[in-house]
Design a protein around this motif. Structure first.
Motif, short mmCIF file in Angstrom:
data_model
loop_
_atom_site.label_atom_id
_atom_site.label_comp_id
_atom_site.label_asym_id
_atom_site.label_seq_id
_atom_site.Cartn_x
_atom_site.Cartn_y
_atom_site.Cartn_z
N GLY A 65 71.59 70.41 89.69
CA GLY A 65 71.42 69.34 90.43
C GLY A 65 72.92 68.54 90.80
N ALA A 66 73.86 69.11 90.12
CA ALA A 66 75.13 68.29 90.34
C ALA A 66 75.94 69.14 91.54
N VAL A 67 75.47 70.14 92.04
CA VAL A 67 76.29 71.11 92.82
C VAL A 67 76.43 70.42 94.34
N SER A 68 75.34 69.81 94.78
CA SER A 68 75.64 69.12 96.30
C SER A 68 76.37 68.24 96.31
N LEU A 69 76.73 67.35 95.30
CA LEU A 69 77.83 66.20 95.34
C LEU A 69 79.11 66.98 95.40
N VAL A 70 79.29 67.96 94.65
CA VAL A 70 80.65 68.61 94.40
C VAL A 70 80.93 68.98 95.83
N LEU A 71 80.03 69.94 96.66
CA LEU A 71 80.26 70.55 97.76
C LEU A 71 80.39 69.41 98.87
N GLU A 72 79.63 68.35 98.71
CA GLU A 72 80.04 66.96 99.77
C GLU A 72 81.28 66.71 99.60
N SER A 73 82.03 66.53 98.26
CA SER A 73 83.21 66.22 97.96
C SER A 73 84.30 67.11 98.53
N TYR A 74 84.08 68.27 98.79
CA TYR A 74 84.90 69.13 99.04
C TYR A 74 84.62 70.03 100.27
N ALA A 75 83.71 69.26 101.44
CA ALA A 75 83.49 69.60 102.62
C ALA A 75 84.68 69.96 103.50
N GLY A 76 84.63 71.45 103.80
CA GLY A 76 85.25 72.08 104.62
C GLY A 76 86.75 72.36 104.13
N GLN A 77 86.79 72.44 102.47
CA GLN A 77 87.81 72.84 101.95
C GLN A 77 87.61 74.14 100.98
N LEU A 78 86.32 74.56 101.31
CA LEU A 78 85.93 75.92 100.52
C LEU A 78 85.80 77.08 101.44
N ASP A 79 86.15 77.02 102.80
CA ASP A 79 85.95 78.12 103.68
C ASP A 79 87.30 78.94 103.35
N GLY A 80 86.72 80.43 103.22
CA GLY A 80 87.68 81.33 102.97
C GLY A 80 87.82 81.58 101.63
N LYS A 81 87.05 80.74 100.64
CA LYS A 81 87.23 80.94 99.20
C LYS A 81 86.23 81.76 98.69
N VAL A 82 86.16 82.34 97.47
CA VAL A 82 84.97 82.95 96.89
C VAL A 82 84.37 81.95 96.16
N LEU A 83 83.09 81.68 96.12
CA LEU A 83 82.52 80.73 95.65
C LEU A 83 81.34 81.26 94.74
N VAL A 84 81.22 81.06 93.25
CA VAL A 84 80.71 81.70 92.47
C VAL A 84 79.60 80.53 91.91
N ASP A 85 78.25 81.03 91.97
CA ASP A 85 77.35 80.24 91.56
C ASP A 85 76.70 80.67 90.22
N LEU A 86 76.61 79.91 89.14
CA LEU A 86 76.08 80.27 87.86
C LEU A 86 74.86 79.55 87.50
N THR A 87 74.49 78.85 88.60
CA THR A 87 73.39 77.82 88.07
C THR A 87 71.90 78.64 88.14
N ASN A 88 71.16 78.06 87.10
CA ASN A 88 69.66 78.31 87.04
C ASN A 88 68.93 77.34 87.52
N PRO A 89 68.41 77.13 88.76
CA PRO A 89 67.65 75.80 89.18
C PRO A 89 66.29 75.65 88.38
N VAL A 90 66.16 75.38 87.13
CA VAL A 90 65.12 75.26 86.65
C VAL A 90 64.52 73.73 86.60
N ASP A 91 63.24 73.63 86.60
CA ASP A 91 62.67 72.20 86.79
C ASP A 91 62.78 71.86 85.15
N PHE A 92 63.81 71.07 84.76
CA PHE A 92 63.82 70.85 83.23
C PHE A 92 62.85 70.05 82.93
#
Length: 205
Positions: A65-92
């Protein structure tokens, strides 16, 4: 040496930082607040989310749930990076389902949001304790890595193995759905006290 940025300084973030540092890599940890930033491991660069990312590999050690805000804050700055997702999108709220579409995954959603990055799914089938100790029971901890970029997977696998763990190529990013299902089962077992938070699934040689 690889430069690695970990966004999030919880148990998972700290455990992955330890693995990366043990392999001789440069580690930067970014947190949501400066107070938390001051508590990161000695010898690790720290900062807050919004600071410049120094890593070529960026690990999202955050709740889904916190990922989208982080991606928005780094918009355009993650191009060319290796981006590793470790989330489990569980309905808690129910612990009874995933919150992404049945034909998708958290990793696929992230890849769609950041098309310029090489997105990998990894670490979501590991608990922090097994990453920190390097073992699951009598077996060495195995990190399953899925993604469409072979070079990106090899780079992350090199970090994992240099840190003393095993890395296994789990296939294309499409396999993230199955990895997230496995992570979901593991979480529900631990939350239901059927297993412990220091256990996990292991691959024997």
């Amino acid at each position: 040496m690889t430069n690695i940025t970990i966004i999030g300084a919880g148990n998972m973030g700290q455990a992955i930082a330890g693995i990366a540092a043990a392999g001789g890599n440069s580690v930067q940890i970014l947190t949501r607040d400066a107070e938390k930033s001051a508590t990161v491991s000695a010898g690790t660069a720290s900062g807050v989310i919004g600071d410049v990312i120094t890593g070529d590999i960026v690990v999202l050690a955050l709740p889904y749930g916190a990922v989208s805000l982080v991606l928005e804050s780094y918009a355009g700055q993650l191009d060319g990076k290796v981006l590793v997702d470790l989330t489990n999108p569980v309905d808690f709220s129910t612990f009874d389902s995933l919150v992404v579409p049945a034909d998708s995954s958290a990793a696929a959603e992230i890849a769609a949001a950041v098309p310029g990055a090489s997105v990998l799914k990894a670490f979501n089938t590991n608990f922090a304790a097994t990453l920190a100790t390097g073992t699951v029971g009598r077996e060495k901890t195995t990190v399953l890595i899925a993604g469409d970029d072979t070079d990106a997977k090899a780079s992350l696998a090199a970090v994992v193995t240099a840190g003393g763990l095993k890395a296994v190529d789990a296939g294309s990013l499409k396999r993230a759905r199955e990895l997230e299902a496995l992570g979901f089962v593991q979480l529900t077992l631990a939350a239901g006290e059927k297993t412990s938070w220091t256990s996990g699934f292991a691959l024997a040689d």
